[in-house]
Design a protein around this motif. Sequence first.
Motif, PDB file in Angstrom:
ATOM      1  N   LEU A  57       0.820  -1.213   0.000  1.00  0.00           N
ATOM      2  CA  LEU A  57       0.000   0.000   0.000  1.00  0.00           C
ATOM      3  C   LEU A  57       0.854   1.263   0.000  1.00  0.00           C
ATOM      4  O   LEU A  57       0.484   2.266  -0.613  1.00  0.00           O
ATOM      5  CB  LEU A  57      -0.931  -0.005   1.218  1.00  0.00           C
ATOM      6  N   THR A  58       2.003   1.224   0.692  1.00  0.00           N
ATOM      7  CA  THR A  58       2.868   2.410   0.712  1.00  0.00           C
ATOM      8  C   THR A  58       3.373   2.742  -0.684  1.00  0.00           C
ATOM      9  O   THR A  58       3.434   3.911  -1.067  1.00  0.00           O
ATOM     10  CB  THR A  58       4.059   2.182   1.650  1.00  0.00           C
ATOM     11  N   GLU A  59       3.747   1.722  -1.453  1.00  0.00           N
ATOM     12  CA  GLU A  59       4.217   1.951  -2.826  1.00  0.00           C
ATOM     13  C   GLU A  59       3.098   2.500  -3.701  1.00  0.00           C
ATOM     14  O   GLU A  59       3.327   3.385  -4.536  1.00  0.00           O
ATOM     15  CB  GLU A  59       4.761   0.653  -3.427  1.00  0.00           C
ATOM     16  N   VAL A  60       1.898   1.983  -3.493  1.00  0.00           N
ATOM     17  CA  VAL A  60       0.752   2.467  -4.273  1.00  0.00           C
ATOM     18  C   VAL A  60       0.514   3.946  -3.984  1.00  0.00           C
ATOM     19  O   VAL A  60       0.323   4.753  -4.903  1.00  0.00           O
ATOM     20  CB  VAL A  60      -0.516   1.650  -3.946  1.00  0.00           C
ATOM     21  N   GLY A  61       0.523   4.314  -2.695  1.00  0.00           N
ATOM     22  CA  GLY A  61       0.301   5.707  -2.324  1.00  0.00           C
ATOM     23  C   GLY A  61       1.351   6.640  -2.903  1.00  0.00           C
ATOM     24  O   GLY A  61       1.032   7.708  -3.442  1.00  0.00           O
ATOM     25  N   VAL A  62       2.617   6.230  -2.821  1.00  0.00           N
ATOM     26  CA  VAL A  62       3.708   7.044  -3.371  1.00  0.00           C
ATOM     27  C   VAL A  62       3.567   7.188  -4.876  1.00  0.00           C
ATOM     28  O   VAL A  62       3.730   8.286  -5.439  1.00  0.00           O
ATOM     29  CB  VAL A  62       5.082   6.425  -3.014  1.00  0.00           C
ATOM     30  N   ALA A  63       3.251   6.090  -5.567  1.00  0.00           N
ATOM     31  CA  ALA A  63       3.119   6.118  -7.027  1.00  0.00           C
ATOM     32  C   ALA A  63       2.011   7.067  -7.464  1.00  0.00           C
ATOM     33  O   ALA A  63       2.181   7.867  -8.399  1.00  0.00           O
ATOM     34  CB  ALA A  63       2.852   4.713  -7.555  1.00  0.00           C
TER      35      ALA A  63
END
Length: 412
Positions: A47-53
Motif C-alpha cells: 500500500l505504501t508503494e501504491v500511495g507514493v506512485a
Amino acid sequence: MLSQRLGIPQHKGTKSFLLILFIDALGTGLFAPFSLLYFHVIAALPLTEVGVALSIATIFTVPIVPLTGTLVDRFGARRLVIFAQLLQGIGFLGYLLVSNMPLLIIMAIFVNIGQRVFWSSYFSLATELAGIGERDRWFGLLGTSQTVGLGIGTALTGVLISALGTMGYYGVTAVNALSFFLAAGLLYFYVPVEQHKSSAHKETQRSYRLVLKDRPFLALIATNIAFALCLSLCGLGLPVYATDALHIPIWVAGVALALNMAVIAFLQTFLIRHLRSLRRTRTIIIAGLLLGLWCLLYILALPLPRVFVIPYIIVVTCVQGLAEAIHAPTSNALAAEASPEALRGRYLAAFQLSWAIAIILAPTMFTVLFSLQPALPWAIAAVLILIASLCTFFIEPHLPAEAIRTPKQIES
C-alpha cells in the motif's frame, strides 16, 4: 416543463450532457473506492508503494491545468473534454496490466492527465451549454447527476467484488475504462460544438498575463483553496478519524459518507433554486459557515460516549454535505461569470488549480496534524474556512456585478 423546473437549459445537447456525466461518474464510482485495494490485491503491491506512485503521478500533472486553459481558448472545450475521457479510458485499461510500481506510475500519469484536462475544460463546456442566469442551477444539476452516478457505482462495486472476488476487481476496472470511451462517443455525436469565439485581441491569446493581473479573481482562487481543502478532508479523513480516534466501526464512516452523498444529490438543485435571491458571494459565505460548524462538531465528537457518537457522526457528516451542495455550483457559477468570454478557458482552468493544490495538500495536512492531535485537522480547517469566508466578503465589491448577482438581482 419539468426540464425547466430542474434547471436544464433549453439548448441542444444539454440532456445528453447530463447522461454523459452520469455514465462518467458511474464508472468512476465503480473503481475509485477500491482503487488502493485493487493494486494491493491484484498487482500485489504494498500500500505504501501504491500511495507514493499515485502521489508522484498527481504532482507531475499539475502543469497540465494552465496548458489546458490555453488550449480551451484556442480550440474549444468540447474537444478537450473528449480527449480527457479517451485518455482516462486508456489509462484505466492499462491498470489491468499493472504488475509493478513503474508501470503503475506511467498508467496513473495517463489517468491523472486525463482528470486534470477534464476538470480544467469541463466547466468551460458546461458554461457554454447554459445561458446567462441559468448557470447556478445548471451546475447544481450537473453536480447531482455526477453524485448519483458515483453513489450507484460505489454501491455496485461492493456487490460485484463480494460476488466475483478477483474477477470482480478486473470487472469494475474494465467497466470503468469502457465508461469513459462511451461518454466520449456520446459527447462527440450528441453534444454540439460550442460557439467558440476567438479573441479579437492577440494579447489575450498569448499568455495568462491578464489572468494574473486580475487580483480579485486571484483572491477568489486563493479563498477557494481553503474551501477545497475543507471539502476534501471529509472523504479522506473520516474513515481514519472514526476508527483511530473515535474507536467506532468502519461501517459508520461508510454510512455517513453515503448519506452525505445523498444530501448532495437530492438537495443541491432545491437549495440553489431557493438561494438565488442572495448574492453568490453571500451564498458561498453561508457554505463556509456551515463547513466551520461541521469541523467544530467533529471535534466535539471526541468526548462523547460510544453509544452516542455513532448516530452523532452520521448526522454531523450530513452538515458537510449540505455545505458542499451549496458551495460547489455557486462557486463554479461565480468563477464562470467573473471570467471574460475570450479568456474563459484560462480563467476556469486557473480556478481549478485551487482544487489541484488542495488535492495535493490534503493528505499531508491531515496525516501530519492527526498524528499530533486527532482534533487538530478539524480545528485548523475551521480556522482556514472562516478566514476564507471573511476574505470572500471583502473580495465581493471588487468582483463584476454580473458575477456576484444573477440577472434578476441586477434588474431589480
